[in-house]
Design an enzyme around this catalytic site. Structure first.
Site, PDB file in Angstrom:
ATOM      1  N   ASP A   1       0.823  -1.205   0.000  1.00 41.29           N
ATOM      2  CA  ASP A   1       0.000   0.000   0.000  1.00 41.29           C
ATOM      3  C   ASP A   1       0.861   1.260   0.000  1.00 41.29           C
ATOM      4  O   ASP A   1       2.049   1.234   0.337  1.00 41.29           O
ATOM      5  CB  ASP A   1      -0.936   0.015   1.214  1.00 41.29           C
ATOM      6  CG  ASP A   1      -0.179  -0.058   2.536  1.00 41.29           C
ATOM      7  OD1 ASP A   1       0.815  -0.811   2.622  1.00 41.29           O
ATOM      8  OD2 ASP A   1      -0.570   0.638   3.495  1.00 41.29           O
TER       9      ASP A   1
ATOM     10  N   GLU B   1       0.170  -1.381   5.791  1.00 46.05           N
ATOM     11  CA  GLU B   1       1.246  -0.865   6.646  1.00 46.05           C
ATOM     12  C   GLU B   1       1.013   0.586   7.000  1.00 46.05           C
ATOM     13  O   GLU B   1       1.269   1.022   8.129  1.00 46.05           O
ATOM     14  CB  GLU B   1       2.590  -1.027   5.933  1.00 46.05           C
ATOM     15  CG  GLU B   1       3.805  -0.773   6.824  1.00 46.05           C
ATOM     16  CD  GLU B   1       4.217   0.697   6.909  1.00 46.05           C
ATOM     17  OE1 GLU B   1       4.998   1.052   7.816  1.00 46.05           O
ATOM     18  OE2 GLU B   1       3.756   1.500   6.066  1.00 46.05           O
TER      19      GLU B   1
ATOM     20  N   HIS C   1       5.647  10.305   1.702  1.00 44.32           N
ATOM     21  CA  HIS C   1       4.319  10.891   1.957  1.00 44.32           C
ATOM     22  C   HIS C   1       4.175  12.299   1.390  1.00 44.32           C
ATOM     23  O   HIS C   1       3.113  12.908   1.537  1.00 44.32           O
ATOM     24  CB  HIS C   1       3.989  10.916   3.460  1.00 44.32           C
ATOM     25  CG  HIS C   1       3.857   9.565   4.076  1.00 44.32           C
ATOM     26  ND1 HIS C   1       3.173   9.359   5.251  1.00 44.32           N
ATOM     27  CD2 HIS C   1       4.327   8.345   3.710  1.00 44.32           C
ATOM     28  CE1 HIS C   1       3.224   8.075   5.577  1.00 44.32           C
ATOM     29  NE2 HIS C   1       3.924   7.436   4.651  1.00 44.32           N
TER      30      HIS C   1
END
Length: 382
Positions: free
Chosen positions: A71, A136, A351
């Site tokens: 993911d 995760e 991110h």
């Protein structure tokens, strides 16, 4: 493997929108890569459209685990991206896309290493098990499932391919995500004495929890201090009504100086005290994780450092991480094996919009995982 083919594997993975779910498409793609090789492919379903994948190669010898999650986090606003987040773009020596750093580059490099080992003319003196996990980014629950079902119990060592710029992460903090809900009684705001405001006890909880966490001022020499953030608070239905419900959430990053169990007890004591004063609070936790004990003295960490420094002109330092990884679940396995985190991508862009990894880093990682596997088999066979 030719660089072009190795880059295609990473590009294909980035092209799969597995943001916080839909990991089965990643599992399908990886399984297809191995379909013509003498390996064992096992799917471990977590939920619909969410498959963990386990691939075993080799017949005998020391068993090395490769771990990567399928993911990625959401891309967020597309206005913040210079390139399409789910279409890998190579520009100025970097490959851009969601997951380029965290952590499809590490996962792809491990897969390329395994395929190259399978295609080599040499007899392999050991085994590799790829553990590709779901969830995760939102709680490590894929790794938790794989651990519970025994897929890590017989490992001799485990490398997690999270981004580290080829440094060796030997320890990281734990994490506690918690939610506190409050019940009240709604009435018209002109007669608040007839109701019960659900928000006010949450404000008291937030103040007391922050003060308690701030009092933990001992600093771990490697991981630093415990940190606490009240990250969300919501409640009420409209401005002229007393709210009958409210909730808040908090995030704590723990160190071995303040174990998770201690923190649970402290938070629950605050809840209990406020409830004695008339509040109606409940607290729950979402996939809390313990810190990874320092691995710097393990044989695997020293071996990885030696191989990196021999083969590369960067990386190889022992470092700590403030984030959490699937390692916090795999340390619960029955086997007593070392775990390190080492990936080719830089971690300082994970991110973020325009997440990337240098192409050279990724290709270095493909070769490095092969070298580590050979060295691991040689050393652990002694």
């Amino acid at each position: 493997m030719e660089d072009k083919k190795a880059l295609k594997i990473l590009s294909d993975l980035i092209g799969i929108e597995s943001a916080n779910d839909h990991e089965t498409v990643v599992a399908d793609y990886l399984a297809d890569l191995f379909k013509d090789y003498p390996v064992k492919i096992t799917r471990v379903q977590y939920a619909e459209d969410r498959d963990n994948l386990v691939i075993d190669m080799g017949q005998q010898g020391p068993l090395l685990g490769f771990s990567g999650h399928e993911d990625v986090v959401s891309a967020g606003s597309l206005d913040n991206w210079h390139t399409p987040p789910f279409a890998a773009t190579i520009k100025d020596g970097n490959l851009y896309g969601r997951g380029a750093s965290d952590m499809k580059s590490g996962l792809a490099a491990m897969v390329v290493a395994m395929l190259d080992l399978l295609e080599s003319d040499q007899e392999l003196p050991g085994r590799i098990r790829l553990l590709a996990s779901v969830g995760e980014e939102t709680g490590e629950y894929g790794a938790a499932q794989l651990t519970k079902e025994g897929y890590a119990d017989d490992l001799d060592g485990l490398i997690i391919g999270e981004s580290s710029n080829c440094d060796v992460v030997v320890t990281h903090k734990g994490v506690i995500d918690y939610y506190v809900t409050s019940k009240g009684v709604t009435v018209h705001s002109s007669t608040p004495e007839k109701g019960k405001n659900a928000i006010m006890p949450l404000i008291k909880f937030a103040e007391q929890a922050q003060a308690k966490m701030d009092s933990h001022d001992q600093v771990d020499p490697v991981l630093g201090p415990l940190t606490h953030v009240i990250s969300q608070i919501q409640g009420g239905s409209q401005i002229n009504s007393v709210p009958d419900s409210a909730w808040l959430s908090g995030n704590i990053r723990t160190t071995p100086l303040y174990p998770n169990d201690q923190i649970y007890q402290e938070l629950e004591e605050i809840v209990a005290e406020l409830n004695q004063q008339g509040a109606e609070l409940t607290i729950r936790y979402s996939f809390p994780e313990v810190p990874l004990p320092n691995q710097k003295h393990t044989k695997l960490a020293k071996l990885a450092q030696a191989v990196i420094k021999e083969k590369m002109n960067y990386g190889g330092n022992f470092v700590a991480d403030t984030g959490a990884t699937d390692a916090s679940e795999y340390i619960r396995a029955k086997g007593n094996f070392p775990i390190i985190i080492m990936g080719p991508a830089p971690g300082n862009v994970a991110h973020e919009p325009n997440e990337y990894t240098p192409v050279s880093n990724y290709l270095d990682g493909c070769k490095l995982y092969q070298d580590l596997a050979w060295k691991f088999w040689q050393e652990y066979a002694k």
